[in-house]
Design a protein around this motif. Structure first.
Motif, mmCIF file in Angstrom:
data_model
loop_
_atom_site.group_PDB
_atom_site.id
_atom_site.type_symbol
_atom_site.label_atom_id
_atom_site.label_comp_id
_atom_site.label_asym_id
_atom_site.label_seq_id
_atom_site.Cartn_x
_atom_site.Cartn_y
_atom_site.Cartn_z
ATOM 1 N N GLN A 231 34.763 43.344 48.239
ATOM 2 C CA GLN A 231 34.767 44.596 47.478
ATOM 3 C C GLN A 231 33.708 44.579 46.390
ATOM 4 N N LEU A 232 33.529 43.432 45.727
ATOM 5 C CA LEU A 232 32.491 43.318 44.704
ATOM 6 C C LEU A 232 31.115 43.515 45.313
ATOM 7 N N LEU A 233 30.882 42.894 46.480
ATOM 8 C CA LEU A 233 29.589 43.046 47.153
ATOM 9 C C LEU A 233 29.347 44.502 47.536
ATOM 10 N N ASP A 234 30.373 45.150 48.106
ATOM 11 C CA ASP A 234 30.235 46.552 48.514
ATOM 12 C C ASP A 234 29.930 47.444 47.313
ATOM 13 N N THR A 235 30.637 47.218 46.213
ATOM 14 C CA THR A 235 30.464 48.067 45.034
ATOM 15 C C THR A 235 29.107 47.859 44.389
ATOM 16 N N ILE A 236 28.699 46.593 44.246
ATOM 17 C CA ILE A 236 27.415 46.305 43.603
ATOM 18 C C ILE A 236 26.252 46.750 44.477
ATOM 19 N N ALA A 237 26.340 46.442 45.796
ATOM 20 C CA ALA A 237 25.243 46.812 46.693
ATOM 21 C C ALA A 237 25.065 48.329 46.767
ATOM 22 N N GLY A 238 26.180 49.055 46.665
ATOM 23 C CA GLY A 238 26.091 50.512 46.747
ATOM 24 C C GLY A 238 26.203 51.193 45.403
ATOM 25 N N ALA A 239 25.785 50.488 44.336
ATOM 26 C CA ALA A 239 25.962 51.028 42.987
ATOM 27 C C ALA A 239 25.281 52.383 42.821
ATOM 28 N N ASP A 249 35.210 55.398 39.050
ATOM 29 C CA ASP A 249 36.627 55.121 38.803
ATOM 30 C C ASP A 249 37.324 54.614 40.064
ATOM 31 N N GLU A 250 36.992 55.229 41.204
ATOM 32 C CA GLU A 250 37.623 54.824 42.459
ATOM 33 C C GLU A 250 37.266 53.384 42.815
ATOM 34 N N HIS A 251 35.981 53.025 42.681
ATOM 35 C CA HIS A 251 35.559 51.665 43.013
ATOM 36 C C HIS A 251 36.078 50.664 41.993
ATOM 37 N N THR A 252 36.163 51.077 40.733
ATOM 38 C CA THR A 252 36.749 50.186 39.725
ATOM 39 C C THR A 252 38.202 49.897 40.064
ATOM 40 N N GLU A 253 38.921 50.915 40.526
ATOM 41 C CA GLU A 253 40.312 50.724 40.921
ATOM 42 C C GLU A 253 40.421 49.767 42.103
ATOM 43 N N ARG A 254 39.492 49.904 43.070
ATOM 44 C CA ARG A 254 39.523 49.008 44.227
ATOM 45 C C ARG A 254 39.285 47.562 43.805
ATOM 46 N N VAL A 255 38.276 47.354 42.953
ATOM 47 C CA VAL A 255 37.989 45.996 42.474
ATOM 48 C C VAL A 255 39.187 45.449 41.696
ATOM 49 N N THR A 256 39.775 46.297 40.850
ATOM 50 C CA THR A 256 40.932 45.861 40.052
ATOM 51 C C THR A 256 42.112 45.497 40.943
ATOM 52 N N ARG A 257 42.358 46.320 41.983
ATOM 53 C CA ARG A 257 43.493 46.074 42.867
ATOM 54 C C ARG A 257 43.334 44.746 43.615
ATOM 55 N N ARG A 258 42.122 44.519 44.145
ATOM 56 C CA ARG A 258 41.908 43.275 44.898
ATOM 57 C C ARG A 258 41.866 42.066 43.966
ATOM 58 N N SER A 259 41.317 42.245 42.777
ATOM 59 C CA SER A 259 41.308 41.140 41.810
ATOM 60 C C SER A 259 42.725 40.815 41.362
ATOM 61 N N SER A 260 43.530 41.858 41.141
ATOM 62 C CA SER A 260 44.917 41.640 40.725
ATOM 63 C C SER A 260 45.701 40.909 41.804
ATOM 64 N N ALA A 261 45.441 41.246 43.079
ATOM 65 C CA ALA A 261 46.124 40.556 44.174
ATOM 66 C C ALA A 261 45.763 39.079 44.179
ATOM 67 N N ALA A 262 44.474 38.770 43.955
ATOM 68 C CA ALA A 262 44.036 37.374 43.917
ATOM 69 C C ALA A 262 44.649 36.638 42.729
ATOM 70 N N VAL A 263 44.692 37.297 41.573
ATOM 71 C CA VAL A 263 45.277 36.671 40.377
ATOM 72 C C VAL A 263 46.767 36.434 40.572
ATOM 73 N N GLU A 264 47.466 37.400 41.154
ATOM 74 C CA GLU A 264 48.907 37.263 41.377
ATOM 75 C C GLU A 264 49.204 36.068 42.275
ATOM 76 N N LEU A 265 48.427 35.890 43.325
ATOM 77 C CA LEU A 265 48.626 34.750 44.212
ATOM 78 C C LEU A 265 48.322 33.440 43.487
ATOM 79 N N THR A 266 47.313 33.449 42.615
ATOM 80 C CA THR A 266 46.995 32.249 41.832
ATOM 81 C C THR A 266 48.143 31.894 40.902
#
Length: 635
Positions: A231-239, A249-266
């Protein structure tokens, strides 16, 4: 603008499940099974049996020497308890010093050998992984998403590397210490050994509980991390596109959602480790209490001396560190195992078939080159249908023939399917239906072994001497052949004025090249590869108006004598082609020469009229600044 999406099989909403799993539709790169991962490790270690035996033998010696400390301390306790002369302590103290020196030397040597074994195996695994990763079909990488491969190349390799450097030597030493210490306790008195075993059920159940919960958790964590990176690659490459359509806002939400999922698992992993430690403490206290009670009873009964009971207690206490280390290293081991399985999954991918490798570019004699140029290659596209996602076709029933030596320009609006068709002809993707056949003009042989070169608008300059960058297309090319290729694309003049000419370091950390120069290098690699068929996908789009004519001329010379399909960014390229094919909506809607299509007053005539009107206003054309690659594919 490319027709194919950045991640064709990705969830179009960009949403990720809350548990961090990969979005539906994305086909991750393969992951090896536990059995296959173990087998791969055995295959890597087998050629290094001598080093393995030497390393672990030295570790056994070091551990055995260290076990002499507790009996010597017990001997000192007995001397004091029996009120013996102070001189009786001298020998045990001297022996303790000797033991410490001997253990230090043998431990250092053993750890060195085990570490060398681990680093050697890891280096070989990395080489296999990189070799296979570079040969993965681009279609497979696109379906998985660049984030999956990036996570394996970076994080997974790092996790396995750290485990090899720290966990493997420490785990080996800990397991040996546990086994030999229990043997030593049994040698003192078998009842001490039985008492020590009271802790084993708790430790074993703790280990099973941890493995059962940790394995799936770390596997999901790896996937979540790859999803986050994608998601970070997609957002940055298509900035630029994200800002243009006000989707921040939509892409920030996507990055936040996937980052939150990774943090929760950690965090779930951290809680798992804390519970793991708590259970280990229960085992330690239960075992030590049992050994102390046993020692008290045996001393009172006259079966053993106070010094022997002290040695037994010290032996068990010395087990705290190796047992905890071994069990705690399960955390690193499970994480490393999950990462290793992902690396082995890629490293186990089949190598290119021998017949394809046999067609690698080689130097040609002048007469052979001339004959090949005259023969060219013929491309026959029959009934092609293609879709990146089921139910969303990009191409519909496309039929096209490129005659040997013919230069065909492919034009049409953005999203018409031009890049998709170009990639299918180049062999990057396989069509959903229909066929693409490439034949050598002079032999009539069919196409899996006929090399097709693809030059796109996404070029990369590798860090290193410019000559090495060019030799990617032909490793044995001489400097004179490199200069000839550069001359053919009008690049030799600026190359010769570089600080060190062909030896100038370019790429990251080296001499900076302009977009037009990078494209000229890509075209020079095409000349060196010398394929009968070339596909140029907007390969001159980077230059802007100032370098457009130069790059167009360079592209013309690079494909001279070859069968060429040119996805035209500028219609001046189409006007000089032997034939123009117009696409719209995934279909071919027109085909003919420039004059014929202008006279027909159809879609091409409208495009040409719009283009000509733009060119008359200061000759300014839009440019898109993106990097570019030359890809050689065996179709």
């Amino acid at each position: 603008m490319s027709d194919s999406p950045n991640t064709p099989a990705a969830d179009p909403t960009g949403a990720a499940p809350d548990d961090g799993s990969e979005p539906a539709g994305r086909e991750l790169l393969p992951t090896a099974t536990p059995a296959r991962t173990r087998a791969a490790v055995r295959e890597l270690v087998r050629p290094r049996r001598g080093l393995t035996v030497a390393g672990f033998a030295m570790m056994i010696v070091a551990t055995a020497v260290g076990l002499l400390v507790q009996p010597l301390l017990g001997r000192i306790v007995d001397v004091v308890a029996d009120d013996r002369p102070p001189g009786d302590i001298t020998l045990p103290v001297v022996l303790l010093v000797v033991v410490a020196l001997a253990q230090g030397a043998t431990t250092a040597m053993g750890l060195s050998l085990v570490s060398r074994l681990g680093e050697t195996v890891l280096a070989h695994l990395r080489e296999r992984f990189v070799e296979k990763a570079l040969r993965l079909p681009l279609e497979q990488v696109e379906k998985a998403g660049a984030g999956d491969l990036t996570a394996r190349v970076t994080r997974d390799v790092s996790v396995v590397g750290d485990a090899v450097r720290t966990a493997l030597p420490e785990l080996a030493r800990s397991l040996l210490a546990i086994a030999l210490t229990l043997v030593a306790m049994a040698a003192l008195d078998w009842r001490f050994f039985i008492a020590a075993l009271i802790a084993v059920p708790v430790q074993a159940s703790t280990a099973r509980w941890y493995v059962r919960n940790a394995v799936p958790l770390y596997a999901r964590q790896r996937i979540a991390t790859g999803s986050q990176q994608q998601q970070l690659l997609d957002t940055i490459a298509g900035a630029g596109t994200v800002r243009a359509f006000r989707m921040e806002d939509e892409h920030t939400e996507r990055v936040t959602r996937r980052s939150s999922a990774a943090v929760e698992l950690t965090l779930r992993g951290v809680r798992l480790v804390l519970d793991f430690y708590n259970r280990l403490h229960v085992a330690e206290y239960a075992g030590l209490a049992a050994v102390l009670v046993t020692g008290f009873l045996l001393v009172r009964g006259g079966s053993v001396s106070i010094g022997t009971a002290t040695a037994a207690a010290l032996y068990f206490h010395s087990l705290f560190a190796p047992v905890n280390s071994a069990l705690v290293l399960l955390d690193d081991a499970q994480s490393a195992t999950a990462a290793l399985a992902r690396l082995v999954g890629v490293a186990d991918q089949p190598s290119p078939e021998p017949e394809k490798q046999a067609h690698a570019p080689r130097p040609r004699a002048e007469t052979e080159t001339k004959a090949a140029a005259e023969a060219g290659g013929t491309v026959t596209v029959t009934g092609i249908h293609h879709a990146y996602e089921p139910g969303r076709p990009v191409l519909h029933d496309v039929d096209l023939t490129l005659r040997a030596g013919e230069r065909v320009a492919l034009v049409g609006p953005s999203g018409a399917g031009k890049t998709t068709l170009a990639k299918l002809i180049a062999g990057v993707h396989r069509p959903t239906a229909g066929s693409v056949r490439v034949t050598t003009g002079g032999t009539g042989e069919s196409g899996d072994g006929v090399p097709v070169a693809l030059v796109t608008q996404e070029t990369h300059v590798f860090a290193g001497p410019l000559a090495d960058d060019l030799r990617l297309a032909r490793a044995d090319a001489t400097d004179d052949e490199l200069r000839t290729a550069l001359t053919s694309v009008a690049a030799l003049n600026w190359v010769e004025v570089l600080p060190e000419g062909l030896a100038t370091v370019v790429g990251e950390g080296g001499h900076r090249l302009t977009s037009a120069q990078v494209q000229q290098l890509a075209l020079a690699r095409l000349v060196l590869a010398d394929p009968p068929v070339a596909v140029l996908d907007e390969a001159t789009a980077e230059a802007g108006s100032t370098g457009a004519r130069l790059l167009e001329q360079a592209a013309d010379r690079a494909v001279d004598g070859r069968t060429a399909l040119v996805v035209a960014h500028r219609l001046t390229q189409a006007a000089t082609a032997d034939r123009i094919v117009v696409m719209d909506g995934g279909r071919i809607v027109e085909s003919g020469t420039h004059d014929e299509l202008c006279a027909a007053a159809g879609p091409y005539a409208s495009l040409w009229e719009a283009w000509s009107g733009t060119r008359t206003t200061a000759d300014q054309t839009p440019t898109h600044h993106r990097p570019d690659t030359t890809t050689l594919k065996d179709h």
